[in-house]
Scaffold this active site. Structure first.
Site, mmCIF file in Angstrom:
data_model
loop_
_atom_site.group_PDB
_atom_site.id
_atom_site.type_symbol
_atom_site.label_atom_id
_atom_site.label_comp_id
_atom_site.label_asym_id
_atom_site.label_seq_id
_atom_site.Cartn_x
_atom_site.Cartn_y
_atom_site.Cartn_z
ATOM 1 N N ASP A 51 4.991 75.893 -3.124
ATOM 2 C CA ASP A 51 4.844 77.335 -2.940
ATOM 3 C C ASP A 51 6.088 77.910 -2.270
ATOM 4 O O ASP A 51 6.258 77.799 -1.054
ATOM 5 C CB ASP A 51 3.596 77.612 -2.102
ATOM 6 N N GLU A 130 31.509 69.324 14.846
ATOM 7 C CA GLU A 130 31.229 68.733 16.155
ATOM 8 C C GLU A 130 30.097 69.541 16.791
ATOM 9 O O GLU A 130 30.321 70.534 17.471
ATOM 10 C CB GLU A 130 32.467 68.782 17.053
ATOM 11 N N GLU A 132 27.423 70.427 19.335
ATOM 12 C CA GLU A 132 26.978 70.193 20.711
ATOM 13 C C GLU A 132 25.506 70.556 20.840
ATOM 14 O O GLU A 132 24.987 71.372 20.067
ATOM 15 C CB GLU A 132 27.822 71.029 21.679
ATOM 16 N N GLU A 212 28.798 66.565 27.535
ATOM 17 C CA GLU A 212 29.643 67.746 27.420
ATOM 18 C C GLU A 212 29.733 68.458 28.769
ATOM 19 O O GLU A 212 29.198 68.013 29.776
ATOM 20 C CB GLU A 212 29.117 68.685 26.333
ATOM 21 N N GLU A 220 27.489 65.748 23.130
ATOM 22 C CA GLU A 220 28.191 65.864 21.854
ATOM 23 C C GLU A 220 28.270 64.486 21.217
ATOM 24 O O GLU A 220 28.544 63.486 21.885
ATOM 25 C CB GLU A 220 29.597 66.436 22.036
ATOM 26 N N HIS A 269 32.608 73.146 16.697
ATOM 27 C CA HIS A 269 33.960 73.182 16.161
ATOM 28 C C HIS A 269 33.951 72.523 14.787
ATOM 29 O O HIS A 269 33.431 71.412 14.627
ATOM 30 C CB HIS A 269 34.927 72.461 17.097
ATOM 31 N N ARG A 339 43.072 75.275 23.050
ATOM 32 C CA ARG A 339 41.635 75.401 22.811
ATOM 33 C C ARG A 339 41.089 76.799 23.090
ATOM 34 O O ARG A 339 39.910 77.048 22.903
ATOM 35 C CB ARG A 339 40.876 74.358 23.650
ATOM 36 N N GLU A 358 40.921 73.430 12.682
ATOM 37 C CA GLU A 358 39.676 73.419 13.445
ATOM 38 C C GLU A 358 39.271 74.853 13.756
ATOM 39 O O GLU A 358 39.960 75.559 14.494
ATOM 40 C CB GLU A 358 39.855 72.632 14.745
ATOM 41 N N ARG A 360 36.891 77.138 15.703
ATOM 42 C CA ARG A 360 36.199 76.813 16.950
ATOM 43 C C ARG A 360 35.041 77.753 17.307
ATOM 44 O O ARG A 360 34.280 77.460 18.219
ATOM 45 C CB ARG A 360 37.207 76.797 18.110
#
Length: 470
Positions: A51, A130, A132, A212, A220, A269, A339, A358, A360
């Site tokens: 359904d 990645e 977390e 983390e 993580e 990330h 970062r 990457e 983030r």
């Protein structure tokens, strides 16, 4: 394995049930199970009926019948079931036309791969998320006409440093100091290792696990990159394993981006790269060892990030994490190693195969099939239209002067803003019929009706602190 080999595999391992898993529109795994006797070679073509009107964001009740067809490449045994259970991830089809369902997120990611190949740019998009998450010991929440609250508890929580625990042994990570103290301060080492072993048993390649930054059980576990559809499959299996291992130990795990006030939230990330003929395409002689193609890919991501947020950060809670001036990368810039930029080029290795971008700002509340596909389509748009990403910002973005910051665009400040941006900027998602207008408009209306407006209508507990005495 072929369907015949899967049946032999199940018989050899004495399977008694088959669990059919699929993802709903918002991004949760759903399932139902059938006895092993119901699975045949024909099942991989004819599928099983269900359904579709009972699944969030899908069919109306007058068109509710749908088909679920197992993907033979996803066969494995569910590590948590009491009875031997073969697990298969499935795709969704219309029972009359036999066409793939346009709102099936997994189908959207399959179309993204097909479109990538059709452009001639590349034949493989690798993604490495990645994700977390938090592991808590207790969670209570409710919302009624006359009350609303939540209460989280964790033996690791620094707020319990003075609690009477018969005995309290201390060793609780302070706010923003959970990265990387050894046990006993990190009390979840063995739990994460058990999660890793279950993931490896299910075929996920794990590279590392650790505590983390936040207090109270933030964790993580890093998966190795895989092609985009497999990566999304792996992330859903990853979440399933994390939640079930925690549950087995009388704990609860959440991928909610910002469950705690005053400490780091959980991001995801997302490392990504394009390959063709087995060769990486993002390595070159431009900035940070990137190719010109990689820079254009970054340009596409940056151009469309405000719209991408509707998929990569798709909850109202996501924007409790994406707040300017705090730990989340809200500034739309790119940089090597830095970062604090929304896009980073990791510099761990000079190997061309390791060269990647990457992104983030995404968080693990997203539907990975939709989020990964949207980011890929933005990157392709950047390559096709040679979108320059501008100059990199290699200084700490949080230390920029007000004049410098004024020239750096930022992520949306709310889910409502993100959805508005997605409404205005989604033509790049429609190429190759990867996303359809129907899928995008349904996503936007579902999110507004069920989340944005639902939250807007409810008093917030903190408002009583601010305004009750007015």
């Amino acid at each position: 394995m072929t369907p015949k080999e899967i049946l032999e595999f199940a018989k050899k391992n004495e399977a008694v049930m088959v669990d059919l898993k699929f993802i709903d529109f918002p991004g949760l795994w759903q399932h139902f199970s059938v006895p092993i006797s119901e699975l045949s070679v024909d099942s991989f073509e004819s599928g099983f009926g269900f359904d579709g009107s009972s699944i969030r964001g899908w069919q109306a009740i007058n068109n509710s019948d749908m088909l679920i067809i197992p993907d033979q490449e996803t066969a494995m045994f569910d590590p948590f079931r009491k009875y031997k259970t073969l697990s298969l991830i499935c795709n969704i089809f219309d029972p009359i036309t036999k066409e793939a369902y346009s709102r099936d997120p997994r189908y959207i990611s399959q179309k993204a791969v097909k479109y990538l190949k059709s452009t001639g740019i590349a034949d493989t998009a690798y993604f490495g998320p990645e994700a977390e998450f938090f592991v808590f010991d207790d969670i209570r929440f409710d919302q009624t006409t006359n009350s609303g609250y939540y209460h989280i508890d964790s033996k690791e929580g620094i707020w319990n440093s003075g609690a009477y625990e018969e005995p309290n042994l201390g060793y609780k990570p302070r706010h923003k100091e959970g990265y990387f103290p050894v046990p006993p301060t990190d009390s979840l080492e063995d739990l994460r290792s058990e999660m890793v072993m279950a993931m490896q048993k299910c075929g996920i390649h794990i590279e590392a696990q650790h505590h983390e930054v936040a207090t109270a059980g933030q964790c993580e576990i890093d998966m190795r990159f895989t092609p985009i559809v497999q990566s999304a499959d792996n992330l859903m299996l990853f979440k399933y394993i994390v939640k079930n291992v925690a549950f087995m130990h009388n704990k609860t795990a959440t991928f909610m981006p910002k469950p705690l006030f005053g400490d780091n939230g959980s991001g995801m990330h997302s490392h990504q790269s394009l390959w063709k003929g087995g060769k990486p395409l993002f390595a070159g002689s431009a900035y940070a060892g990137l190719s010109k193609m990689a820079l254009y890919y970054i340009g596409g991501i940056l151009k469309h990030s405000a719209a991408l947020a509707g998929f990569t950060n798709p909850t109202t809670n996501s924007y409790k994490r994406l707040v300017p001036g705090f730990e989340a990368p809200v500034n739309l810039a790119y940089s090597a190693r830095n970062r604090s930029a929304a896009l980073r080029i990791p510099m761990y290795s000079a190997n061309p195969k390791a060269k990647r971008v990457e992104v983030r700002y995404p968080d693990p509340s997203c539907n990975p099939y939709l989020a990964f596909s949207a980011m890929l389509m933005a990157g392709i748009d950047g390559i096709e239209n040679k979108i320059e990403p501008g100059e990199p910002l290699d200084k700490d973005l949080y230390d920029l002067s007000p004049e410098e910051m004024a020239s750096v665009p930022q992520m949306p400040g709310s889910l409502d803003q993100a959805l508005s941006n997605l409404e205005k900027d989604h033509d790049f998602l429609l190429k190759g019929d990867v996303f359809t207008e129907d899928a995008i408009s349904t996503w936007i209306s579902y999110k507004r009706d069920n989340e944005v407006d639902a939250l807007r209508l409810r008093p917030h507990p903190y408002e009583f602190f601010l305004y009750y005495d007015i």
